[in-house]
Design a protein around this motif. Sequence first.
Motif, PDB file in Angstrom:
ATOM      1  N   GLU A 233       0.840  -1.210   0.000  1.00 14.53           N
ATOM      2  CA  GLU A 233       0.000   0.000   0.000  1.00 14.53           C
ATOM      3  C   GLU A 233       0.870   1.253   0.000  1.00 14.53           C
ATOM      4  N   VAL A 234       2.085   1.116  -0.497  1.00 18.24           N
ATOM      5  CA  VAL A 234       3.005   2.260  -0.484  1.00 18.24           C
ATOM      6  C   VAL A 234       2.399   3.433  -1.253  1.00 18.24           C
ATOM      7  N   MET A 235       1.821   3.153  -2.418  1.00 25.33           N
ATOM      8  CA  MET A 235       1.176   4.224  -3.184  1.00 25.33           C
ATOM      9  C   MET A 235      -0.286   4.386  -2.800  1.00 25.33           C
ATOM     10  N   THR A 236      -0.991   3.270  -2.603  1.00 25.10           N
ATOM     11  CA  THR A 236      -2.449   3.344  -2.412  1.00 25.10           C
ATOM     12  C   THR A 236      -2.857   3.814  -1.017  1.00 25.10           C
ATOM     13  N   GLY A 237      -1.935   3.749  -0.062  1.00 26.33           N
ATOM     14  CA  GLY A 237      -2.285   4.098   1.309  1.00 26.33           C
ATOM     15  C   GLY A 237      -2.558   5.577   1.511  1.00 26.33           C
ATOM     16  N   TRP A 238      -3.091   5.883   2.682  1.00 23.37           N
ATOM     17  CA  TRP A 238      -3.294   7.260   3.118  1.00 23.37           C
ATOM     18  C   TRP A 238      -4.247   8.034   2.217  1.00 23.37           C
ATOM     19  N   GLY A 239      -5.318   7.340   1.811  1.00 23.06           N
ATOM     20  CA  GLY A 239      -6.445   8.041   1.192  1.00 23.06           C
ATOM     21  C   GLY A 239      -6.438   8.117  -0.317  1.00 23.06           C
ATOM     22  N   ARG A 240      -5.366   7.738  -0.959  1.00 22.92           N
ATOM     23  CA  ARG A 240      -5.290   7.957  -2.414  1.00 22.92           C
ATOM     24  C   ARG A 240      -6.455   7.336  -3.171  1.00 22.92           C
ATOM     25  N   THR A 241      -6.874   6.135  -2.743  1.00 17.09           N
ATOM     26  CA  THR A 241      -7.914   5.437  -3.515  1.00 17.09           C
ATOM     27  C   THR A 241      -9.323   5.761  -3.009  1.00 17.09           C
ATOM     28  N   GLY A 242      -9.421   6.701  -2.073  1.00 18.26           N
ATOM     29  CA  GLY A 242     -10.740   7.092  -1.557  1.00 18.26           C
ATOM     30  C   GLY A 242     -10.974   6.624  -0.134  1.00 18.26           C
ATOM     31  N   THR A 243     -10.318   5.534   0.253  1.00 22.07           N
ATOM     32  CA  THR A 243     -10.386   5.069   1.644  1.00 22.07           C
ATOM     33  C   THR A 243      -8.982   5.169   2.234  1.00 22.07           C
ATOM     34  N   LEU A 244      -8.885   5.068   3.553  1.00 21.23           N
ATOM     35  CA  LEU A 244      -7.561   5.211   4.163  1.00 21.23           C
ATOM     36  C   LEU A 244      -6.583   4.238   3.510  1.00 21.23           C
ATOM     37  N   PHE A 245      -6.975   2.967   3.437  1.00 24.82           N
ATOM     38  CA  PHE A 245      -6.173   1.967   2.728  1.00 24.82           C
ATOM     39  C   PHE A 245      -7.048   1.276   1.685  1.00 24.82           C
TER      40      PHE A 245
END
Length: 418
Positions: A233-245
Amino acid sequence: MISSSPVWHPFTQHAVHGEIPAIVRTDGAWLEVADGRRIFDAISSWWVITHGHRYRPIMQAIRAETERLDQVIFAGFTHPPAEELARQLIAITPSELTHVFFSDSGSTAVEVALKMALGFWLHSGEGRRHILALERAYHGDTIGAMSVGQRGVFNAPYHPLLFDVGRLPFPHQGREQETLDALDQACRERPVAALIVEPLILGAGGMLIYQPTVLAEMARICRHHGVLLIADEVMTGWGRTGTLFACEQAGIVPDIACYSKGLTGGVLPLAVTLCQRAIFDAHYAEDRRKTFFHSSSYTANPIACAAALANLKVWRSEPVRERIAALAEVHTKALDRFRDDRRFENVRQLGTIAALDLVVNDSGYLADIGPRLYRHFLARDMLVRPLGNTIYLMPPYCSTADELSAVYEAIAALDVDH
Ligand code: PMP
């Protein structure tokens, strides 16, 4: 412009690159050049900045921590920022994830994950070694991370150093079953130690999105075969995809999860690899050979940990999710006009990430179109770094609708002769 500089820049071909602007100040979604020019950071400085550059609560926490601690050896010692951060990370992730291992970049978080997986199997007496990964994956630039990534121009010179992994086809829409069948088949053919995935979207591989149901099914097949699931989740983490992870959208719990980039709001380098208890327990023994032999000098840097704690507080106390939803809505509306535009195809979005492909004859990463697009945007004071012919936007959450509209206007103004 910096000329005759001794600096060798990453992913930069100096022979053709031309001017490299010197950024002297950052603010919100903007980079300020020495000559006063301001550039809109539409890719969050390589996907790290979440709330905005120099986000005040995080900068303040860093200043405060420098009054107490600098680097402290993390083997045999600990410190409050790391302890508190680990506790808070455990609290915001699924309860099955019980242990936190610190490192300092996305690549090292992935290396740690792979080593944990192999250590788990060896110390459990089964010795499984085979790793599976998705085609088009990118997991970083260290040797192990490159090994699980797609082979190609990025890593061609280093192929002799990379280990073999099993590849699953990317789950393209309508062909998801091929991926699932390949996973099941691979798990039946030989003992598999782990599957590593970028959940829901492959970043550097071209912003390729796949369905949460596919991720959930991959997790189910892994569990069925006792294969560890590593979520990068290096890129997807912290809200990028709409949820926190991203894993939340599939309702899955990985055995090992890697977080970095937005962990500190993107301000300081820090990474964590979280794992389930069984993985920690497999290394827990009187026998010192079962020690988890991984470290780096800057493991759990206290100032970086303080930045991460401040980031978590921002998530708790500010309407970050609302900002993300608003940003996603701006993307959705803006992307609509490109769906019938024949210059583009594969118009897509996942949360705060928007992408579309320019229709070209040669779409490879090294195609001439990438640098030409980059220059098009930079000439308009916008930092956009297309992946070949894939134009994507991944702006900080403080970006306004007007700022983003200007980037979409620049996309609409593209008149690339190809
Ligand atoms: N995993 C993924 C999914 C990434 O996107 C990246 C970097 N873009 C990495 C790992 C490597 O992170 P780092 O550059 O911090 O080593």
